[in-house]
Every structure is written in C-alpha cells, then in structure tokens.
Design a protein around this motif. Structure first.
Motif, PDB file in Angstrom:
ATOM      1  N   THR A   1       0.835  -1.203   0.000  1.00 29.17           N
ATOM      2  CA  THR A   1       0.000   0.000   0.000  1.00 29.17           C
ATOM      3  C   THR A   1       0.870   1.253   0.000  1.00 29.17           C
ATOM      4  O   THR A   1       0.496   2.272  -0.585  1.00 29.17           O
ATOM      5  N   GLU A   2       2.047   1.185   0.626  1.00 28.99           N
ATOM      6  CA  GLU A   2       2.952   2.337   0.643  1.00 28.99           C
ATOM      7  C   GLU A   2       3.442   2.640  -0.769  1.00 28.99           C
ATOM      8  O   GLU A   2       3.485   3.805  -1.190  1.00 28.99           O
ATOM      9  N   VAL A   3       3.788   1.601  -1.517  1.00 26.23           N
ATOM     10  CA  VAL A   3       4.243   1.798  -2.897  1.00 26.23           C
ATOM     11  C   VAL A   3       3.129   2.401  -3.739  1.00 26.23           C
ATOM     12  O   VAL A   3       3.343   3.382  -4.473  1.00 26.23           O
ATOM     13  N   TYR A   4       1.929   1.840  -3.634  1.00 27.67           N
ATOM     14  CA  TYR A   4       0.832   2.353  -4.446  1.00 27.67           C
ATOM     15  C   TYR A   4       0.432   3.771  -4.045  1.00 27.67           C
ATOM     16  O   TYR A   4       0.047   4.585  -4.893  1.00 27.67           O
ATOM     17  N   ASN A   5       0.516   4.090  -2.764  1.00 27.02           N
ATOM     18  CA  ASN A   5       0.200   5.452  -2.343  1.00 27.02           C
ATOM     19  C   ASN A   5       1.214   6.444  -2.900  1.00 27.02           C
ATOM     20  O   ASN A   5       0.849   7.517  -3.397  1.00 27.02           O
TER      21      ASN A   5
ATOM     22  N   ALA B   1      -6.881  -2.921  -2.704  1.00 29.71           N
ATOM     23  CA  ALA B   1      -7.198  -4.342  -2.851  1.00 29.71           C
ATOM     24  C   ALA B   1      -6.231  -5.238  -2.078  1.00 29.71           C
ATOM     25  O   ALA B   1      -6.506  -6.423  -1.888  1.00 29.71           O
ATOM     26  N   LEU B   2      -5.120  -4.657  -1.614  1.00 26.46           N
ATOM     27  CA  LEU B   2      -4.126  -5.441  -0.882  1.00 26.46           C
ATOM     28  C   LEU B   2      -4.563  -5.655   0.570  1.00 26.46           C
ATOM     29  O   LEU B   2      -5.308  -4.855   1.126  1.00 26.46           O
ATOM     30  N   SER B   3      -4.056  -6.713   1.178  1.00 26.34           N
ATOM     31  CA  SER B   3      -4.373  -6.982   2.586  1.00 26.34           C
ATOM     32  C   SER B   3      -3.530  -6.106   3.520  1.00 26.34           C
ATOM     33  O   SER B   3      -3.854  -5.940   4.689  1.00 26.34           O
ATOM     34  N   ASP B   4      -2.453  -5.549   2.987  1.00 21.68           N
ATOM     35  CA  ASP B   4      -1.564  -4.667   3.750  1.00 21.68           C
ATOM     36  C   ASP B   4      -2.294  -3.352   4.067  1.00 21.68           C
ATOM     37  O   ASP B   4      -2.775  -2.668   3.171  1.00 21.68           O
TER      38      ASP B   4
ATOM     39  N   LYS C   1      -3.351   2.438   3.739  1.00 18.86           N
ATOM     40  CA  LYS C   1      -4.704   2.502   3.177  1.00 18.86           C
ATOM     41  C   LYS C   1      -5.419   3.800   3.539  1.00 18.86           C
ATOM     42  O   LYS C   1      -6.211   4.327   2.764  1.00 18.86           O
ATOM     43  N   LYS C   2      -5.146   4.321   4.724  1.00 16.18           N
ATOM     44  CA  LYS C   2      -5.768   5.583   5.133  1.00 16.18           C
ATOM     45  C   LYS C   2      -5.373   6.707   4.174  1.00 16.18           C
ATOM     46  O   LYS C   2      -6.223   7.480   3.718  1.00 16.18           O
ATOM     47  N   GLU C   3      -4.080   6.784   3.866  1.00 21.41           N
ATOM     48  CA  GLU C   3      -3.587   7.818   2.959  1.00 21.41           C
ATOM     49  C   GLU C   3      -4.156   7.631   1.561  1.00 21.41           C
ATOM     50  O   GLU C   3      -4.517   8.598   0.882  1.00 21.41           O
ATOM     51  N   ILE C   4      -4.240   6.371   1.118  1.00 18.98           N
ATOM     52  CA  ILE C   4      -4.790   6.093  -0.209  1.00 18.98           C
ATOM     53  C   ILE C   4      -6.251   6.535  -0.276  1.00 18.98           C
ATOM     54  O   ILE C   4      -6.690   7.161  -1.253  1.00 18.98           O
ATOM     55  N   ALA C   5      -7.016   6.218   0.774  1.00 18.73           N
ATOM     56  CA  ALA C   5      -8.436   6.577   0.793  1.00 18.73           C
ATOM     57  C   ALA C   5      -8.629   8.091   0.701  1.00 18.73           C
ATOM     58  O   ALA C   5      -9.516   8.585  -0.015  1.00 18.73           O
TER      59      ALA C   5
END
Length: 228
Positions: free
Chosen positions: A146-150, A174-177, A181-185
């Motif tokens: 999730t860090e990479v995708y963010n 979509a990742l379980s990590d 996720k908060k930053e992505i959202a």
C-alpha cells in the motif's frame, strides 16, 4: 562496555536518540580494534542516528560498516534510505546499486524500503517520472504494498494524471496490507474532487471519516464539497 551498550539501547527504547548516539560514540572511541562487539555497536549507532533524523551521519555509519565488516547488501540499502531521506538522490542511487550488486535476487531486507525512499526523494525534487519508474519496478518485481501504491498515486497526481492515480488507489486498496490505506483513501477522494466529480468525492470523504475518524483536512474538504 557491555553495560554501556545496554544503556545506549535503553536510551533508544526510551526515545532519547541523541543520548544513545553519545553513548555509542563513547564506546567506539574506546575501541582499538574491530570485533563483533564493535560491529554490533555501530549497527545500533546507525539506527539511533537515523531515528534522530541525522541521516548524513547514519549513512556514514552504514558506509563504515560495509568497510569494517563485510560489504553486506543490508548496509548499502540502509545507507540508501538514509541518503534518500537527506535529499541526496545520487548518493542514494549509488548505494542502492551497490546493494543490488551484492543481492542479485533482491532477497535481503531493505531493498524495497530503499527503492521507496529513493522514489520519495525524486518526488520531493519534482522528478515524478523517475519516481514512477521506481514504483513500476517494485510492482513488477513483486514488491507491491500500500505504501508503494500510495507513493505511485501521489506521483501521478503531481503530474495531473488523476485517472491513473485512481488506478493505483484501486490496486492499493485491494491489498491486505493496511500500512497506507488511510492515505490512499484520502488521496482517492482528492482525485475525484480534482476530476470535478464532487458527489463522489463527498461520498468518499464521508466514508473516510466513518472509517478513520474525524479529520481536520477531511472536514475542510467536506465543507467545500457540500456547497458545490
């Protein structure tokens, strides 16, 4: 000396990184030859310097370790992260390449962190294209997180590619990590706002607060969006 090392570790655990560095420096000053004990102390000193935010000193310590111990990939990767955090992209890339040479299959802990940190440094320097290349490489090599995708999402947003950013958000969520996720959202809602899809953005900001709690930045966005 062992007692002094334990004291330094205790200072680190209490958050007194400056005191820990001083303790470890005192130990190093007393040494006349390098043994496994001194190498262990240097590792702790590097960690304490990094946590203190003295990234140049941390990079120097990890460079020293690579010379007095063995040229281990982990030392190069930790040095790369340190230099990237200090804003030295060229130095970080050189350390990263040295790490990769010693770790052809990228199996040593620290590779992904070094790549992420270097990507962030390029982002800060305004080189989103270079950052984009690094994040693409990480995903292609199986280091999705999730860090990479963010970070990849933010690189796309900096370029104004909000549709691309939303694709990265979808992949990250979509990742379980759960690390980022908060930053992505939050960034996902921002993308819809920039695309002019205000109802969708408002829905996502409200959902964000339901999941992660009230947030000043989200409150500000919601107050703006309800007037649209």
């Amino acid at each position: 000396m062992k007692e002094s090392r334990e004291n330094g570790i205790a200072l680190m655990e209490s958050g007194d990184y400056e005191g820990a560095v001083a303790e470890f420096d005192s130990l190093i000053d007393q040494t006349t030859r390098v043994t496994s004990f001194e190498i262990d102390v240097l590792k702790y000193r590097g960690e304490a310097e990094f946590m203190l935010g003295d990234y140049g000193a941390a990079a120097y310590t990890y460079d020293t370790l690579a010379k007095v111990d063995k040229p281990r990939a982990e030392y190069y990767y930790l040095g790369a992260v340190s230099l990237a955090n200090s804003g030295d992209q060229d130095g970080a890339e050189n350390r990263l390449e040295s790490g990769k040479s010693a770790d052809a299959k990228h199996e040593v802990t620290g590779y992904a962190e070094a790549m992420e940190a270097l990507g962030a440094a390029y982002m800060t320097a305004g080189d989103e294209e270079k950052a984009d290349e690094l994040y693409q490489t990480l995903v292609d090599e199986g280091f999705s997180s999730t860090e990479v995708y963010n970070r990849w999402m933010m690189a796309a947003m900096e370029k104004g590619n909000y549709e691309e950013a939303l694709q990265h958000a979808e992949a990250g969520l979509a990742l379980s990590d759960d690390r980022a996720k908060k930053e992505i959202a939050f960034n996902q809602a921002v993308c819809y706002e920039y695309l002019g899809q205000y109802e969708k953005a408002l829905e996502l900001f409200r959902s964000y607060e339901e999941q992660y709690g009230q947030d000043e930045k989200a409150d500000h966005e919601i107050a703006f969006l309800v007037t649209r």
